[in-house]
Design a protein around this motif. Structure first.
Motif, PDB file in Angstrom:
ATOM      1  N   ASP A   1       0.826  -1.207   0.000  1.00 40.62           N
ATOM      2  CA  ASP A   1       0.000   0.000   0.000  1.00 40.62           C
ATOM      3  C   ASP A   1       0.861   1.258   0.000  1.00 40.62           C
ATOM      4  O   ASP A   1       1.941   1.310   0.590  1.00 40.62           O
ATOM      5  N   GLN A   2       0.339   2.289  -0.659  1.00 38.26           N
ATOM      6  CA  GLN A   2       1.055   3.557  -0.772  1.00 38.26           C
ATOM      7  C   GLN A   2       1.315   4.209   0.582  1.00 38.26           C
ATOM      8  O   GLN A   2       2.289   4.972   0.730  1.00 38.26           O
ATOM      9  N   SER A   3       0.484   3.945   1.584  1.00 33.95           N
ATOM     10  CA  SER A   3       0.673   4.576   2.890  1.00 33.95           C
ATOM     11  C   SER A   3       1.987   4.147   3.531  1.00 33.95           C
ATOM     12  O   SER A   3       2.593   4.907   4.296  1.00 33.95           O
ATOM     13  N   PHE A   4       2.454   2.934   3.231  1.00 32.19           N
ATOM     14  CA  PHE A   4       3.739   2.477   3.761  1.00 32.19           C
ATOM     15  C   PHE A   4       4.896   3.047   2.948  1.00 32.19           C
ATOM     16  O   PHE A   4       5.966   3.332   3.493  1.00 32.19           O
ATOM     17  N   VAL A   5       4.674   3.203   1.643  1.00 32.07           N
ATOM     18  CA  VAL A   5       5.735   3.716   0.776  1.00 32.07           C
ATOM     19  C   VAL A   5       5.967   5.200   1.023  1.00 32.07           C
ATOM     20  O   VAL A   5       7.107   5.675   1.007  1.00 32.07           O
ATOM     21  N   ARG A   6       4.891   5.945   1.275  1.00 32.15           N
ATOM     22  CA  ARG A   6       4.976   7.401   1.381  1.00 32.15           C
ATOM     23  C   ARG A   6       5.958   7.853   2.460  1.00 32.15           C
ATOM     24  O   ARG A   6       6.763   8.757   2.245  1.00 32.15           O
ATOM     25  N   ASP A   7       5.893   7.234   3.633  1.00 28.43           N
ATOM     26  CA  ASP A   7       6.743   7.660   4.754  1.00 28.43           C
ATOM     27  C   ASP A   7       7.886   6.688   5.019  1.00 28.43           C
ATOM     28  O   ASP A   7       8.528   6.763   6.075  1.00 28.43           O
ATOM     29  N   MET A   8       8.135   5.814   4.076  1.00 29.49           N
ATOM     30  CA  MET A   8       9.119   4.754   4.268  1.00 29.49           C
ATOM     31  C   MET A   8      10.527   5.291   4.551  1.00 29.49           C
ATOM     32  O   MET A   8      11.279   4.713   5.337  1.00 29.49           O
ATOM     33  N   LEU A   9      10.884   6.404   3.917  1.00 31.03           N
ATOM     34  CA  LEU A   9      12.234   6.945   4.085  1.00 31.03           C
ATOM     35  C   LEU A   9      12.436   7.606   5.441  1.00 31.03           C
ATOM     36  O   LEU A   9      13.579   7.890   5.825  1.00 31.03           O
TER      37      LEU A   9
ATOM     38  N   ASN B   1       9.107   2.035  11.161  1.00 32.85           N
ATOM     39  CA  ASN B   1       8.033   1.046  11.199  1.00 32.85           C
ATOM     40  C   ASN B   1       7.566   0.678   9.798  1.00 32.85           C
ATOM     41  O   ASN B   1       7.290  -0.493   9.491  1.00 32.85           O
ATOM     42  N   ASP B   2       7.464   1.687   8.922  1.00 32.83           N
ATOM     43  CA  ASP B   2       7.069   1.415   7.541  1.00 32.83           C
ATOM     44  C   ASP B   2       8.128   0.562   6.837  1.00 32.83           C
ATOM     45  O   ASP B   2       7.792  -0.309   6.024  1.00 32.83           O
ATOM     46  N   VAL B   3       9.393   0.821   7.130  1.00 32.54           N
ATOM     47  CA  VAL B   3      10.463   0.014   6.551  1.00 32.54           C
ATOM     48  C   VAL B   3      10.305  -1.445   6.965  1.00 32.54           C
ATOM     49  O   VAL B   3      10.416  -2.368   6.139  1.00 32.54           O
TER      50      VAL B   3
ATOM     51  N   ILE C   1       7.568  -2.970   7.872  1.00 34.28           N
ATOM     52  CA  ILE C   1       6.391  -3.543   7.234  1.00 34.28           C
ATOM     53  C   ILE C   1       6.691  -3.921   5.780  1.00 34.28           C
ATOM     54  O   ILE C   1       6.357  -5.022   5.324  1.00 34.28           O
ATOM     55  N   VAL C   2       7.327  -3.003   5.049  1.00 35.95           N
ATOM     56  CA  VAL C   2       7.640  -3.279   3.645  1.00 35.95           C
ATOM     57  C   VAL C   2       8.575  -4.476   3.526  1.00 35.95           C
ATOM     58  O   VAL C   2       8.370  -5.365   2.693  1.00 35.95           O
ATOM     59  N   ARG C   3       9.614  -4.506   4.356  1.00 30.46           N
ATOM     60  CA  ARG C   3      10.557  -5.626   4.311  1.00 30.46           C
ATOM     61  C   ARG C   3       9.842  -6.949   4.610  1.00 30.46           C
ATOM     62  O   ARG C   3      10.088  -7.970   3.942  1.00 30.46           O
ATOM     63  N   THR C   4       8.936  -6.927   5.585  1.00 33.03           N
ATOM     64  CA  THR C   4       8.204  -8.135   5.958  1.00 33.03           C
ATOM     65  C   THR C   4       7.312  -8.613   4.819  1.00 33.03           C
ATOM     66  O   THR C   4       7.242  -9.818   4.533  1.00 33.03           O
ATOM     67  N   VAL C   5       6.622  -7.673   4.166  1.00 38.54           N
ATOM     68  CA  VAL C   5       5.746  -8.044   3.051  1.00 38.54           C
ATOM     69  C   VAL C   5       6.554  -8.652   1.910  1.00 38.54           C
ATOM     70  O   VAL C   5       6.163  -9.662   1.309  1.00 38.54           O
ATOM     71  N   VAL C   6       7.704  -8.052   1.606  1.00 42.83           N
ATOM     72  CA  VAL C   6       8.558  -8.566   0.528  1.00 42.83           C
ATOM     73  C   VAL C   6       9.032  -9.978   0.852  1.00 42.83           C
ATOM     74  O   VAL C   6       8.963 -10.885   0.009  1.00 42.83           O
TER      75      VAL C   6
ATOM     76  N   LEU D   1      13.218   0.689  -2.141  1.00 39.85           N
ATOM     77  CA  LEU D   1      12.421  -0.524  -2.335  1.00 39.85           C
ATOM     78  C   LEU D   1      13.261  -1.626  -2.962  1.00 39.85           C
ATOM     79  O   LEU D   1      13.174  -2.798  -2.569  1.00 39.85           O
ATOM     80  N   ALA D   2      14.078  -1.254  -3.947  1.00 43.92           N
ATOM     81  CA  ALA D   2      14.935  -2.244  -4.607  1.00 43.92           C
ATOM     82  C   ALA D   2      15.908  -2.858  -3.608  1.00 43.92           C
ATOM     83  O   ALA D   2      16.189  -4.064  -3.648  1.00 43.92           O
TER      84      ALA D   2
END
Length: 456
Positions: free
Chosen positions: A364-372, A376-378, A380-385, A409-410
């Motif tokens: 979801d974009q909400s995790f990407v938006r504040d990822m940097l 916590n968003d980092v 979540i993204v790492r876990t989903v990947v 993300l890469a």
């Protein structure tokens, strides 16, 4: 999911303005009372006004950052607690001046009904119930634990009139807003019914990359070109379409148009490789004949079903999970790909996820938006990947707007993305231009600097 930042719901704009205005009013009232208490030497009470000002500032900050729901909850809970304190310790009823602050609970109840009308039922009805309960309790009793902090009659008599006049004005304003919303909804519903039959709806396309960096497909996004109002925000008309059931004919139209577009792309060597994702609403997917409708459209179009991808949301898994899974298996047997949209924001559990015949998870974009900026968003993204990899699923991130986000993300292992970094949603003609230019640049880059120099 629609990523177009140009479209902002009118309701969101109204909520933003209402919250900012509420924050300002709360701050002004708190400052006035704070000055009054300090002037009277009442040092035990004035810190409450400092807290109120801080709450007003926090609500305004959350609103300006776009966190409307968090701002609304913060405002509601803070004002509720402040009213309870005032009614219990300060607004002590006397024969000359009855208690009046409890009337603000009626304003809070109506505010909660408007603000949370699109939210979870327990939240909407729970907050309204709590506000009304506070009104009933303090309006029906003169009980106070102590009179040590009670306001004097010099301010309470005039304050009772001021409070009641202000509450009346606020109630009238909120009722006017409710009537305006209802009238606007009725007009928009009538216009939307016309739009379905008058060819006012159209599809825009936002490109998606594959793991090799080339554009391999797109998400089809619905647009409404109103003859008078111009482009209407999807955030305004899609929820209305779902509430009125118009999403069913609209969804069927989108499916037919998507298949027609895939057939057109297949005839062009430069676009024949493209896949197309469409969003399917929960109401549409739950229709008993949805699978048969899908198969009928696929058969009539004659397209390769593996080029079509249905994006489902986690909210579908709240009820009738077995029926949803059964339909998904039937769709998979036809070759259509399935993606779970906005993953991590809904209700799905891992026990459900392992049963779903999915091809892709969409971050979801909400995790990407504040990822940097948000660890916590980092996480979540790492876990989903990692979860997607472990389950053999493709993973794609939406809402990618900067090179920094793409590179981050890469580094986490997510190589596919969608967002403004590639392109905003555009009509098909512009989309095909974007595809040709991007893929040509990607091929040139793969050939290396020497080849690129020779070609140039």
């Amino acid at each position: 999911m629609d990523m177009s930042a140009n479209f902002i719901s009118k309701q969101s704009l109204r909520m933003r303005r209402a919250l900012l205005l509420s924050s300002l009013v709360l701050a002004i009232i708190s400052v006035v009372w704070g000055v009054y208490f300090v002037a009277r030497g009442n040092w035990d009470v004035w810190p409450l006004n400092v807290v109120s000002v801080a709450v007003a500032a926090a609500t305004a900050a959350l609103t300006l950052r776009g966190h409307i729901r968090a701002a609304s909850i913060t405002m509601f809970c803070a004002v509720y607690l402040i009213l309870c304190v005032f009614c219990t310790f300060l607004d002590v009823p006397t024969p000359d001046a009855p208690r009046s602050n409890q009337n603000y609970f009626l304003v809070v109840a109506l505010f909660a009904w408007l603000v949370f009308k699109g939210d979870k039922r327990w939240l909407r009805h729970g907050m309204v119930f709590m506000a009304l309960l506070g009104f009933v309790f303090f309006a029906s009793t003169s009980w106070v634990p102590t009179t040590a902090y009670a306001l004097g009659p010099d301010v309470r008599v005039a304050g009772t009139w001021i409070h009641n006049i202000l509450v009346t004005g606020l109630l009238w304003t909120l009722l006017w807003v409710m009537q305006a919303d209802l009238s606007e909804r009725n007009v928009m519903e009538a216009d939307l019914r016309k739009a379905v039959t008058a060819n006012q709806l159209m599809l825009y396309y936002q490109p998606q990359t594959g793991n090799d960096g080339r554009i391999v497909g797109a998400e089809a996004l619905l647009r409404w070109q109103h003859p008078v109002k111009g482009m209407v925000s999807p955030a305004d008309f899609i929820p209305l379409a779902e509430q009125t059931g118009l999403i069913l004919p609209i969804g069927h139209w989108v499916l037919g148009m998507a298949c027609a577009q895939l057939r057109s792309w297949a005839a062009n060597p430069e676009t024949a490789h493209l896949c197309l994702a469409i969003n399917v609403s929960a109401l549409q997917f739950k229709q008993p004949d949805f699978v048969s409708q899908l198969v009928s459209v696929l058969d009539r179009s004659g397209i390769d079903p593996t080029r079509l991808e249905l994006e489902l949301t986690e909210s579908m898994l709240v009820n009738d999970v077995n029926d949803i899974i059964s339909k998904m298996h039937a769709i998979k047997e036809k070759g259509v790909r399935l993606s779970l949209d906005d993953f991590g924001t809904g209700y799905s559990s891992l026990s459900y996820l392992k049963k779903l015949p999915l091809d892709q998870l969409k971050i979801d974009q909400s995790f990407v938006r504040d990822m940097l900026f948000d660890s916590n968003d980092v996480t979540i993204v790492r876990t989903v990947v990692e979860l997607a990899r472990g389950m053999g699923l493709h993973v794609i991130a939406e809402g990618v707007e900067t090179q920094e986000q793409r590179q981050f993300l890469a580094a986490l292992g997510c190589l596919s993305y969608q967002g403004y970094l590639l392109s905003r949603p555009v009509p098909n003609a512009e989309f095909e231009v974007v595809v040709r230019a991007h893929n040509a640049a990607a091929r040139l880059a793969d050939q290396g600097p020497l080849t690129a120099a020779l070609i140039s």
